[in-house]
Design a protein around this motif. Structure first.
Motif, PDB file in Angstrom:
ATOM      1  N   ASP A   5       0.808  -1.207   0.000  1.00 33.55           N
ATOM      2  CA  ASP A   5       0.000   0.000   0.000  1.00 33.55           C
ATOM      3  C   ASP A   5       0.847   1.266   0.000  1.00 33.55           C
ATOM      4  O   ASP A   5       0.360   2.352  -0.317  1.00 33.55           O
ATOM      5  CB  ASP A   5      -0.932   0.023   1.216  1.00 33.55           C
ATOM      6  N   MET A   6       2.119   1.131   0.364  1.00 31.84           N
ATOM      7  CA  MET A   6       3.016   2.286   0.348  1.00 31.84           C
ATOM      8  C   MET A   6       3.544   2.568  -1.054  1.00 31.84           C
ATOM      9  O   MET A   6       4.063   3.655  -1.314  1.00 31.84           O
ATOM     10  CB  MET A   6       4.183   2.051   1.309  1.00 31.84           C
ATOM     11  N   CYS A   7       3.425   1.591  -1.946  1.00 30.98           N
ATOM     12  CA  CYS A   7       3.949   1.729  -3.313  1.00 30.98           C
ATOM     13  C   CYS A   7       2.796   1.963  -4.287  1.00 30.98           C
ATOM     14  O   CYS A   7       1.891   1.131  -4.392  1.00 30.98           O
ATOM     15  CB  CYS A   7       4.723   0.483  -3.709  1.00 30.98           C
ATOM     16  N   LEU A   8       2.847   3.053  -4.996  1.00 29.41           N
ATOM     17  CA  LEU A   8       1.758   3.446  -5.887  1.00 29.41           C
ATOM     18  C   LEU A   8       1.399   2.357  -6.890  1.00 29.41           C
ATOM     19  O   LEU A   8       0.221   2.033  -7.070  1.00 29.41           O
ATOM     20  CB  LEU A   8       2.149   4.736  -6.613  1.00 29.41           C
ATOM     21  N   VAL A   9       2.392   1.769  -7.557  1.00 25.37           N
ATOM     22  CA  VAL A   9       2.089   0.797  -8.613  1.00 25.37           C
ATOM     23  C   VAL A   9       1.495  -0.504  -8.063  1.00 25.37           C
ATOM     24  O   VAL A   9       0.870  -1.260  -8.809  1.00 25.37           O
ATOM     25  CB  VAL A   9       3.350   0.471  -9.444  1.00 25.37           C
ATOM     26  N   GLU A  10       1.668  -0.752  -6.757  1.00 23.02           N
ATOM     27  CA  GLU A  10       1.153  -1.984  -6.160  1.00 23.02           C
ATOM     28  C   GLU A  10      -0.202  -1.799  -5.494  1.00 23.02           C
ATOM     29  O   GLU A  10      -0.826  -2.765  -5.054  1.00 23.02           O
ATOM     30  CB  GLU A  10       2.157  -2.529  -5.139  1.00 23.02           C
ATOM     31  N   GLN A  11      -0.681  -0.574  -5.420  1.00 25.27           N
ATOM     32  CA  GLN A  11      -1.977  -0.321  -4.805  1.00 25.27           C
ATOM     33  C   GLN A  11      -3.113  -0.781  -5.713  1.00 25.27           C
ATOM     34  O   GLN A  11      -3.000  -0.724  -6.937  1.00 25.27           O
ATOM     35  CB  GLN A  11      -2.148   1.177  -4.528  1.00 25.27           C
ATOM     36  N   PRO A  12      -4.238  -1.196  -5.131  1.00 22.49           N
ATOM     37  CA  PRO A  12      -5.423  -1.482  -5.942  1.00 22.49           C
ATOM     38  C   PRO A  12      -5.890  -0.176  -6.588  1.00 22.49           C
ATOM     39  O   PRO A  12      -5.938   0.867  -5.922  1.00 22.49           O
ATOM     40  CB  PRO A  12      -6.453  -1.989  -4.922  1.00 22.49           C
ATOM     41  N   PHE A  13      -6.205  -0.211  -7.873  1.00 21.28           N
ATOM     42  CA  PHE A  13      -6.652   0.974  -8.592  1.00 21.28           C
ATOM     43  C   PHE A  13      -8.031   1.371  -8.076  1.00 21.28           C
ATOM     44  O   PHE A  13      -8.937   0.546  -7.998  1.00 21.28           O
ATOM     45  CB  PHE A  13      -6.694   0.673 -10.088  1.00 21.28           C
ATOM     46  N   PHE A  14      -8.210   2.650  -7.722  1.00 21.63           N
ATOM     47  CA  PHE A  14      -9.445   3.064  -7.049  1.00 21.63           C
ATOM     48  C   PHE A  14     -10.698   2.878  -7.908  1.00 21.63           C
ATOM     49  O   PHE A  14     -11.798   2.716  -7.389  1.00 21.63           O
ATOM     50  CB  PHE A  14      -9.328   4.517  -6.571  1.00 21.63           C
ATOM     51  N   LYS A  15     -10.538   2.856  -9.233  1.00 22.46           N
ATOM     52  CA  LYS A  15     -11.695   2.653 -10.103  1.00 22.46           C
ATOM     53  C   LYS A  15     -11.989   1.179 -10.343  1.00 22.46           C
ATOM     54  O   LYS A  15     -13.088   0.816 -10.786  1.00 22.46           O
ATOM     55  CB  LYS A  15     -11.477   3.350 -11.449  1.00 22.46           C
ATOM     56  N   ASN A  16     -11.001   0.335 -10.056  1.00 22.19           N
ATOM     57  CA  ASN A  16     -11.154  -1.111 -10.234  1.00 22.19           C
ATOM     58  C   ASN A  16     -10.239  -1.829  -9.245  1.00 22.19           C
ATOM     59  O   ASN A  16      -9.096  -2.152  -9.584  1.00 22.19           O
ATOM     60  CB  ASN A  16     -10.818  -1.516 -11.673  1.00 22.19           C
ATOM     61  N   PRO A  17     -10.700  -2.076  -8.024  1.00 22.39           N
ATOM     62  CA  PRO A  17      -9.873  -2.673  -6.969  1.00 22.39           C
ATOM     63  C   PRO A  17      -9.261  -4.029  -7.326  1.00 22.39           C
ATOM     64  O   PRO A  17      -8.307  -4.460  -6.681  1.00 22.39           O
ATOM     65  CB  PRO A  17     -10.850  -2.805  -5.800  1.00 22.39           C
ATOM     66  N   ASP A  18      -9.800  -4.670  -8.345  1.00 23.91           N
ATOM     67  CA  ASP A  18      -9.242  -5.965  -8.767  1.00 23.91           C
ATOM     68  C   ASP A  18      -7.980  -5.789  -9.617  1.00 23.91           C
ATOM     69  O   ASP A  18      -7.306  -6.769  -9.945  1.00 23.91           O
ATOM     70  CB  ASP A  18     -10.285  -6.757  -9.558  1.00 23.91           C
ATOM     71  N   GLN A  19      -7.681  -4.563  -9.963  1.00 27.58           N
ATOM     72  CA  GLN A  19      -6.529  -4.277 -10.820  1.00 27.58           C
ATOM     73  C   GLN A  19      -5.527  -3.387 -10.069  1.00 27.58           C
ATOM     74  O   GLN A  19      -5.911  -2.457  -9.362  1.00 27.58           O
ATOM     75  CB  GLN A  19      -6.999  -3.551 -12.092  1.00 27.58           C
ATOM     76  N   LYS A  20      -4.241  -3.705 -10.215  1.00 23.42           N
ATOM     77  CA  LYS A  20      -3.206  -2.880  -9.605  1.00 23.42           C
ATOM     78  C   LYS A  20      -2.989  -1.618 -10.452  1.00 23.42           C
ATOM     79  O   LYS A  20      -3.196  -1.632 -11.672  1.00 23.42           O
ATOM     80  CB  LYS A  20      -1.883  -3.642  -9.503  1.00 23.42           C
ATOM     81  N   VAL A  21      -2.550  -0.564  -9.800  1.00 24.62           N
ATOM     82  CA  VAL A  21      -2.284   0.686 -10.516  1.00 24.62           C
ATOM     83  C   VAL A  21      -1.238   0.474 -11.605  1.00 24.62           C
ATOM     84  O   VAL A  21      -1.370   0.982 -12.718  1.00 24.62           O
ATOM     85  CB  VAL A  21      -1.795   1.776  -9.527  1.00 24.62           C
ATOM     86  N   GLY A  22      -0.216  -0.326 -11.289  1.00 28.96           N
ATOM     87  CA  GLY A  22       0.828  -0.597 -12.270  1.00 28.96           C
ATOM     88  C   GLY A  22       0.277  -1.268 -13.525  1.00 28.96           C
ATOM     89  O   GLY A  22       0.700  -0.953 -14.649  1.00 28.96           O
ATOM     90  N   GLN A  23      -0.665  -2.180 -13.334  1.00 27.89           N
ATOM     91  CA  GLN A  23      -1.284  -2.866 -14.475  1.00 27.89           C
ATOM     92  C   GLN A  23      -2.085  -1.884 -15.316  1.00 27.89           C
ATOM     93  O   GLN A  23      -2.027  -1.898 -16.554  1.00 27.89           O
ATOM     94  CB  GLN A  23      -2.207  -3.989 -13.977  1.00 27.89           C
ATOM     95  N   TYR A  24      -2.842  -1.033 -14.647  1.00 26.63           N
ATOM     96  CA  TYR A  24      -3.674  -0.041 -15.340  1.00 26.63           C
ATOM     97  C   TYR A  24      -2.824   0.876 -16.217  1.00 26.63           C
ATOM     98  O   TYR A  24      -3.133   1.113 -17.389  1.00 26.63           O
ATOM     99  CB  TYR A  24      -4.461   0.768 -14.315  1.00 26.63           C
ATOM    100  N   VAL A  25      -1.734   1.362 -15.651  1.00 28.72           N
ATOM    101  CA  VAL A  25      -0.872   2.291 -16.385  1.00 28.72           C
ATOM    102  C   VAL A  25      -0.170   1.584 -17.548  1.00 28.72           C
ATOM    103  O   VAL A  25      -0.057   2.130 -18.645  1.00 28.72           O
ATOM    104  CB  VAL A  25       0.170   2.917 -15.429  1.00 28.72           C
ATOM    105  N   LYS A  26       0.280   0.358 -17.296  1.00 32.60           N
ATOM    106  CA  LYS A  26       0.972  -0.403 -18.343  1.00 32.60           C
ATOM    107  C   LYS A  26       0.052  -0.669 -19.523  1.00 32.60           C
ATOM    108  O   LYS A  26       0.459  -0.534 -20.688  1.00 32.60           O
ATOM    109  CB  LYS A  26       1.493  -1.723 -17.777  1.00 32.60           C
ATOM    110  N   GLU A  27      -1.181  -1.044 -19.238  1.00 30.53           N
ATOM    111  CA  GLU A  27      -2.154  -1.305 -20.305  1.00 30.53           C
ATOM    112  C   GLU A  27      -2.463  -0.040 -21.101  1.00 30.53           C
ATOM    113  O   GLU A  27      -2.856  -0.104 -22.266  1.00 30.53           O
ATOM    114  CB  GLU A  27      -3.438  -1.887 -19.716  1.00 30.53           C
ATOM    115  N   ALA A  28      -2.290   1.110 -20.440  1.00 33.42           N
ATOM    116  CA  ALA A  28      -2.534   2.388 -21.121  1.00 33.42           C
ATOM    117  C   ALA A  28      -1.301   2.859 -21.892  1.00 33.42           C
ATOM    118  O   ALA A  28      -1.324   3.915 -22.538  1.00 33.42           O
ATOM    119  CB  ALA A  28      -2.930   3.450 -20.097  1.00 33.42           C
TER     120      ALA A  28
END
Length: 296
Positions: A239-262
């Motif tokens: 939870d201290m690392c941005l890319v490892e946090q659950p994405f607030f719009k989709n908790p099933d997805q990590k922030v890092g995954q969301y950004v990478k897919e974009a």
């Protein structure tokens, strides 16, 4: 000739800002007594009396102009001032000046000028007029290249301001999503690699002791225990690392995954929450009302 020693002495006697003290002494040909009167006449010495008050309220701001972004926090004693037109105008002026000057420090930000008047002087004058201690607490200036992008977000009109810097595919919606993530989830680092070794080591020590004390794991092989410990460390630090946090719009997805897919990558971020880390004074409410009523 006005010396640094004279400025320091006047500042200690009145609590006024450095630039104001220098100007007062210059106007009064170095006469200390006259300089004190000059500051009082301008309302600056009166404002200085408020210097020992605790300013833990206020507003933050984030602004972007071209390849420059600025995030800053201005504190006040009460949240009522946040609605004051003069205070809001002061923040607008700061935003304009900081984007132009790009101050590298708080001192540089206070010394920055508009129409011959420093930000520090503007703050002092606003303090005298509004009647509350006002202070510029911190400023962050971030610059980007043409292949990078900013995402910005202000929560509740400036109670929290966040700025995200991304590179890769240009997508303003993605950049803003990351800024909103930063504002809402308050990460400490972009990735685990950015985290200081001592934080990871400390967490590992704690989880090692917890694991050793767990009777259910007493007979587990060392290799298995090591894996359990690392798993617990990872879980507690994610939870201290941005890319490892659950994405607030989709908790099933990590922030890092969301950004990478974009097609993007997070470079850095800045987050200012008003008053964080400031110890607020706990006043007795009845005493506070009496003080306000009788001007004590």
């Amino acid at each position: 000739m006005v010396t640094a020693k004279d400025v320091k002495e006047l500042r200690e006697k009145t609590g006024a800002g450095m630039m104001d003290c220098k100007k007062a002494l210059t106007e009064c040909d170095g006469d200390m007594a006259k300089a004190i009167d000059w500051l009082r006449e301008k309302g600056i010495a009166k404002a200085a009396k408020k210097a020992d008050r605790i300013a833990a309220e206020g507003l933050s701001r984030v602004a972007v102009e071209g390849n420059t972004a600025v995030v800053f926090e201005v504190n006040t004693e009460t949240d009522f001032v946040a609605k004051n037109e003069q205070f809001l105008g002061l923040l607008d002026t700061m935003k304009e000046v900081f984007l132009q000057v790009k101050p590298e420090s708080l001192e540089a930000a206070l010394a920055a000028e508009k129409d011959g008047k420093s930000i520090e002087t503007m703050i002092t004058e606003a303090t005298a007029t509004i009647g509350e201690k006002i202070s510029l607490r911190r400023v962050a200036v971030v610059t980007k290249t043409d292949d990078e992008m900013f995402g910005s977000y202000m929560h509740m009109g400036g109670s929290i301001s966040a700025l995200a810097l991304l590179k890769g595919k240009q997508d303003e919606a993605v950049a803003k999503d990351i800024a909103m993530q930063v504002a809402s989830m308050n990460p400490g680092y972009v990735t685990r690699n950015d985290m200081p070794k001592e934080i990871v080591d400390h967490e590992r020590e704690i989880q090692t002791e917890i694991t050793k004390a767990d009777e259910k794991l007493a007979n587990k092989p060392e290799k298995v225990l090591a894996g359990i410990i690392e798993g617990r460390v990872s879980k507690n630090l994610q939870d201290m690392c941005l890319v490892e946090q659950p994405f607030f719009k989709n908790p099933d997805q990590k922030v890092g995954q969301y950004v990478k897919e974009a097609g993007a990558e997070i470079v850095s971020f800045v987050r200012f929450a008003v008053g964080e880390g400031i110890e607020k004074r706990e006043d007795n409410f009845a005493d506070e009302v009496m003080n306000q009523a009788f001007g004590n």
